[in-house]
Design a protein around this motif. Structure first.
Motif, PDB file in Angstrom:
ATOM      1  N   THR A  25       0.820  51.870 -60.436  1.00  0.00           N
ATOM      2  CA  THR A  25       1.224  52.826 -59.401  1.00  0.00           C
ATOM      3  C   THR A  25       1.687  52.118 -58.142  1.00  0.00           C
ATOM      4  O   THR A  25       2.246  52.738 -57.257  1.00  0.00           O
ATOM      5  CB  THR A  25       0.080  53.795 -59.039  1.00  0.00           C
ATOM      6  OG1 THR A  25      -1.030  53.040 -58.579  1.00  0.00           O
ATOM      7  CG2 THR A  25      -0.306  54.646 -60.228  1.00  0.00           C
ATOM      8  N   TYR A  68       6.316  54.991 -60.489  1.00  0.00           N
ATOM      9  CA  TYR A  68       5.270  56.025 -60.484  1.00  0.00           C
ATOM     10  C   TYR A  68       5.198  56.778 -59.161  1.00  0.00           C
ATOM     11  O   TYR A  68       4.270  57.533 -58.938  1.00  0.00           O
ATOM     12  CB  TYR A  68       3.920  55.370 -60.799  1.00  0.00           C
ATOM     13  CG  TYR A  68       3.960  54.650 -62.111  1.00  0.00           C
ATOM     14  CD1 TYR A  68       3.797  55.342 -63.304  1.00  0.00           C
ATOM     15  CD2 TYR A  68       4.213  53.286 -62.166  1.00  0.00           C
ATOM     16  CE1 TYR A  68       3.866  54.694 -64.523  1.00  0.00           C
ATOM     17  CE2 TYR A  68       4.281  52.627 -63.378  1.00  0.00           C
ATOM     18  CZ  TYR A  68       4.113  53.333 -64.552  1.00  0.00           C
ATOM     19  OH  TYR A  68       4.184  52.692 -65.749  1.00  0.00           O
ATOM     20  N   ASN A  69       6.168  56.582 -58.291  1.00  0.00           N
ATOM     21  CA  ASN A  69       6.122  57.150 -56.954  1.00  0.00           C
ATOM     22  C   ASN A  69       7.298  58.098 -56.743  1.00  0.00           C
ATOM     23  O   ASN A  69       8.065  58.345 -57.657  1.00  0.00           O
ATOM     24  CB  ASN A  69       6.114  56.007 -55.929  1.00  0.00           C
ATOM     25  CG  ASN A  69       4.939  55.072 -56.178  1.00  0.00           C
ATOM     26  OD1 ASN A  69       3.800  55.436 -55.958  1.00  0.00           O
ATOM     27  ND2 ASN A  69       5.216  53.882 -56.686  1.00  0.00           N
ATOM     28  N   ALA A  70       7.445  58.608 -55.542  1.00  0.00           N
ATOM     29  CA  ALA A  70       8.546  59.526 -55.220  1.00  0.00           C
ATOM     30  C   ALA A  70       9.564  58.818 -54.328  1.00  0.00           C
ATOM     31  O   ALA A  70       9.189  58.063 -53.434  1.00  0.00           O
ATOM     32  CB  ALA A  70       8.008  60.770 -54.519  1.00  0.00           C
ATOM     33  N   ALA A 118       7.545  62.828 -58.647  1.00  0.00           N
ATOM     34  CA  ALA A 118       7.129  61.430 -58.598  1.00  0.00           C
ATOM     35  C   ALA A 118       7.380  60.783 -59.957  1.00  0.00           C
ATOM     36  O   ALA A 118       7.054  61.344 -60.993  1.00  0.00           O
ATOM     37  CB  ALA A 118       5.660  61.330 -58.213  1.00  0.00           C
ATOM     38  N   SER A 150      10.494  54.316 -51.423  1.00  0.00           N
ATOM     39  CA  SER A 150       9.694  55.355 -52.078  1.00  0.00           C
ATOM     40  C   SER A 150       8.478  55.631 -51.201  1.00  0.00           C
ATOM     41  O   SER A 150       8.334  55.059 -50.118  1.00  0.00           O
ATOM     42  CB  SER A 150       9.266  54.914 -53.482  1.00  0.00           C
ATOM     43  OG  SER A 150       8.264  53.923 -53.399  1.00  0.00           O
ATOM     44  N   ASP A 151       7.580  56.488 -51.691  1.00  0.00           N
ATOM     45  CA  ASP A 151       6.371  56.785 -50.924  1.00  0.00           C
ATOM     46  C   ASP A 151       5.254  55.775 -51.198  1.00  0.00           C
ATOM     47  O   ASP A 151       4.117  55.983 -50.784  1.00  0.00           O
ATOM     48  CB  ASP A 151       5.892  58.211 -51.178  1.00  0.00           C
ATOM     49  CG  ASP A 151       5.495  58.461 -52.617  1.00  0.00           C
ATOM     50  OD1 ASP A 151       5.676  57.572 -53.476  1.00  0.00           O
ATOM     51  OD2 ASP A 151       5.008  59.570 -52.903  1.00  0.00           O
TER      52      ASP A 151
END
Length: 181
Positions: A25, A68-70, A118, A150-151
């Motif tokens: 992640t 795995y993120n947005a 995400a 990304s976030d």
């Protein structure tokens, strides 16, 4: 009694392990370029992207991958005196980006928070860069920087930058050089 205690501990351990965020992640977003063409000629694997002539169009096929993120932002840094860009179709721009906070003229695209889930990657099949004029001196390369955010909240992992650089020359210069051979 030992069986019950063992089952409880096993169940608790399993729950704890499943609730932890794994190292995957924490993967940085990436801009993956899968095709490069100049005008309609696709460069083959291993060919070097070197020179665009004034009026030529560099076409990139790429994927913005948040893993795995947005995705939060995509920025295209170019010197707009030498290159003109067209990255997204208007329909994609309106669907995926916050049109109030984005500025395509300066290369800033801010994703709508709910436009992609995400981990969902975004394909850009036909980003275009048109050569407007050569640099002076002619040996100066023109950079293209693709910045993806990304976030992901980990130091030194976000944003990521993919860079290319090209020479831009007048077509007359190429014809003169070919005539000297």
């Amino acid at each position: 009694m030992k069986k019950i205690l063992f089952c409880l501990l096993t169940g608790l351990t399993t729950c704890l392990m499943l609730s932890c965020e794994g190292p995957s992640t924490y993967r940085s977003p990436e801009t993956n370029i899968y095709s490069i063409a100049i005008n309609r000629d696709t460069l083959e694997y291993g060919e070097i992207l070197d020179t665009l002539y004034v009026g030529d169009t560099l076409r990139l096929g790429m994927v913005l991958n948040p893993y795995y993120n947005a995705l939060r932002e995509f920025e295209v840094e170019i010197d707009r005196n030498y290159l003109q860009d067209s990255i997204f179709a208007q329909s994609d721009y309106e669907r995926y980006f916050d049109t109030q906070r984005s500025n395509p003229e300066s290369g800033l695209y801010v994703f709508n928070p709910d436009s992609l889930v995400a981990g969902e990657a975004m394909a850009i099949p036909n980003a275009q860069f048109v050569a407007l004029q050569p640099r002076n001196p002619a040996s100066t390369r023109t950079p293209i920087r693709l910045i993806l955010t990304s976030d992901l909240d980990v130091d030194n992992a976000n944003p990521t930058v993919t860079s290319l650089s090209i020479l831009i020359a007048e077509k007359d210069d190429a014809e003169k050089n070919d005539g000297d051979r």
